[in-house]
Design a protein around this motif. Structure first.
Motif, PDB file in Angstrom:
ATOM      1  N   LEU A 135      -4.199  48.132  80.499  1.00 35.66           N
ATOM      2  CA  LEU A 135      -5.334  48.209  79.662  1.00 35.66           C
ATOM      3  C   LEU A 135      -6.067  49.540  79.518  1.00 35.66           C
ATOM      4  O   LEU A 135      -6.491  49.621  78.216  1.00 35.66           O
ATOM      5  N   PHE A 136      -6.106  50.218  80.247  1.00 38.07           N
ATOM      6  CA  PHE A 136      -6.786  51.828  79.965  1.00 38.07           C
ATOM      7  C   PHE A 136      -5.991  52.559  79.099  1.00 38.07           C
ATOM      8  O   PHE A 136      -6.736  53.157  78.255  1.00 38.07           O
ATOM      9  N   SER A 137      -4.838  52.523  79.062  1.00 37.87           N
ATOM     10  CA  SER A 137      -4.016  53.174  78.214  1.00 37.87           C
ATOM     11  C   SER A 137      -4.057  52.612  76.718  1.00 37.87           C
ATOM     12  O   SER A 137      -4.229  53.607  75.665  1.00 37.87           O
ATOM     13  N   ARG A 138      -4.196  51.355  76.482  1.00 35.10           N
ATOM     14  CA  ARG A 138      -4.703  50.820  75.304  1.00 35.10           C
ATOM     15  C   ARG A 138      -6.010  51.065  75.007  1.00 35.10           C
ATOM     16  O   ARG A 138      -6.528  51.589  73.868  1.00 35.10           O
ATOM     17  N   VAL A 139      -6.984  51.264  75.606  1.00 33.54           N
ATOM     18  CA  VAL A 139      -8.176  51.471  75.472  1.00 33.54           C
ATOM     19  C   VAL A 139      -8.565  52.844  74.967  1.00 33.54           C
ATOM     20  O   VAL A 139      -9.249  53.338  74.123  1.00 33.54           O
ATOM     21  N   ALA A 140      -7.812  53.832  75.723  1.00 33.42           N
ATOM     22  CA  ALA A 140      -7.758  55.112  75.528  1.00 33.42           C
ATOM     23  C   ALA A 140      -6.821  55.740  74.118  1.00 33.42           C
ATOM     24  O   ALA A 140      -6.682  56.747  74.103  1.00 33.42           O
ATOM     25  N   ARG A 141      -6.182  54.569  73.609  1.00 31.31           N
ATOM     26  CA  ARG A 141      -5.257  54.801  72.699  1.00 31.31           C
ATOM     27  C   ARG A 141      -4.314  55.859  72.766  1.00 31.31           C
ATOM     28  O   ARG A 141      -4.025  56.927  72.259  1.00 31.31           O
ATOM     29  N   ILE A 142      -3.189  55.696  73.805  1.00 35.15           N
ATOM     30  CA  ILE A 142      -2.254  56.579  74.170  1.00 35.15           C
ATOM     31  C   ILE A 142      -1.303  56.046  73.092  1.00 35.15           C
ATOM     32  O   ILE A 142      -1.148  54.672  72.905  1.00 35.15           O
ATOM     33  N   PRO A 143      -0.669  57.126  72.338  1.00 35.36           N
ATOM     34  CA  PRO A 143       0.297  56.878  71.501  1.00 35.36           C
ATOM     35  C   PRO A 143       1.144  55.834  71.710  1.00 35.36           C
ATOM     36  O   PRO A 143       1.842  55.743  72.996  1.00 35.36           O
ATOM     37  N   GLU A 144       1.907  55.099  70.703  1.00 40.23           N
ATOM     38  CA  GLU A 144       2.984  54.225  71.015  1.00 40.23           C
ATOM     39  C   GLU A 144       4.208  55.158  71.447  1.00 40.23           C
ATOM     40  O   GLU A 144       4.477  56.111  70.993  1.00 40.23           O
TER      41      GLU A 144
END
Length: 388
Positions: A135-144
């Motif tokens: 969740l944290f990585s998605r919220v922080a917009r870590i690149p695909e």
């Protein structure tokens, strides 16, 4: 693969069973910096929100700022869309409920990290460390294509300990890296001080290790297994990068786990880059092998000792040379850590790259982000890992 970590002492006691040191392997380095050009404004707003620390003037001021933020009235919410805001707030509110449920404990918000609070809220809601990281990585917009993984996954509450050269054992990441003097004298809750000023250690750090929940000494040392996905990824990545951060409380804790040293040493064909900090902190301000602060070669040796588990009281130590773990060094220009080239060459680290830098408000030297990315790309290309 970038190796780094972060942790929060009070979150450990507030949100068991697994809000542990090394809550996320690389999230603290990457999660609040990744943005997409098409959504740069909102991404920057979310970055600013998660990177924010509450007031450090007093505990009461920090608590009032926290309430303003949880209630959605803080200026930091500007630029965050309503759906995004409601989702982030939901986990901050959940974290607040966990605090209120601990009626016999006082929580100190002084200088607290909003990103850490959000992560802890997600951890307790999902009851899964890996789900919270996702969740944290998605919220922080870590690149695909980028993956954030916890270094360890356990249902046990553990914390970080440090053994000093004089035999002293320090329990807890905060107490190792930036202890709160008021807390040490009053016995009250601890505040986090990330400023460039620090109380010197009574003796250099000899090693770091994990302690059981109630442990205070070396007899309570535990060896949690590493996340198998981390070890598996080490076996197939194109490069290893040891990120910036506190040497003994951010870097080494990910390296002392069983199997990590073996996996990195076995990858003889790939570059292994160490990003040297631009300034000393409490952990590197003294050295066990000579007077004065640690030099670049001492940092390389500390990483080698951690990966070899040289001073561990459990398991069998490795005997790999430093060049098995570090092949190149990237250094910020005008940094305060001495780069002793001759000793580095003796350790097998023959490639040192100087990168542009800037200084923050406290005079600490930081890498110039664009030059650092360019330097890493050039070094990987030089090692034959990237196409021309």
């Amino acid at each position: 693969m970038l190796l780094n970590s972060g942790c929060g002492l009070e979150l450990l006691t507030l949100t068991p069973p697994a809000c542990i040191p090394l809550a996320y392997l690389i999230a603290q380095c990457l999660c609040v910096t990744a943005v997409y050009p098409t959504v740069v404004n909102q991404a920057q707003a979310v970055k600013q929100l998660l990177a924010h620390r509450l007031a450090d003037s007093s505990s009461q001021d920090a608590k009032m700022e926290w309430y303003n933020l949880v209630e959605g009235r803080h200026d930091l919410w500007q630029g965050v869309s309503e759906p995004y805001k409601h989702m982030i707030r939901a986990f901050l509110v959940h974290f607040q409920l966990q605090i209120l449920s601990q009626a016999n404990q006082e929580f100190n918000f002084h200088n607290g990290s909003i990103g850490n609070f959000f992560f802890a809220g997600a951890r307790t809601f999902f009851r899964s460390l890996e789900s919270a990281v996702f969740l944290f990585s998605r919220v922080a917009r870590i690149p695909e294509g980028s993956t954030v993984m916890p270094a360890i996954c356990t249902e046990e509450v553990i914390t970080l300990g440090a053994e000093l050269e004089d035999g002293t054992v320090i329990r807890g990441q905060n107490n190792i890296s930036h202890p709160d003097e008021q807390q040490s004298h009053s016995g009250g809750p601890s505040a986090v001080d990330k400023s460039s000023s620090y109380v010197p250690l009574p003796s250099p750090i000899r090693r770091v290790f994990y302690l059981s929940r109630e442990g205070t000494g070396q007899e309570h040392e535990v060896s949690p297994p590493p996340n198998p996905h981390v070890v598996a990824d080490i076996r197939k990545v194109d490069a290893i990068i040891y990120g910036m951060g506190s040497l003994y409380t951010s870097i080494c804790p990910t390296l002392i786990l069983d199997g990590v040293g073996e996996a990195i040493a076995a990858r003889r064909e790939i570059p292994k880059l160490l990003l040297l900090n631009g300034s000393h902190d409490r952990e590197t301000s003294c050295c066990g092998s000579h007077s004065g602060p640690m030099r670049a070669s001492d940092v390389v040796q500390a990483i080698t000792d951690a990966l070899n588990r040289r001073r561990s009281r459990q398991g069998i130590p490795l005997r790999n040379p430093p060049a098995s773990y570090v092949t190149s060094l990237i250094v910020p220009r005008n940094g305060s850590i001495e780069v002793d080239h001759a000793t580095l060459e003796l350790l097998g680290v023959n490639h040192v790259v100087d990168v542009g830098s800037s200084s923050d408000s406290e005079g600490r030297i930081l890498f110039d982000p664009e030059e650092l990315v360019l330097a890493i790309g050039q070094m990987l290309h030089w090692h034959g890992q990237l196409a021309a």
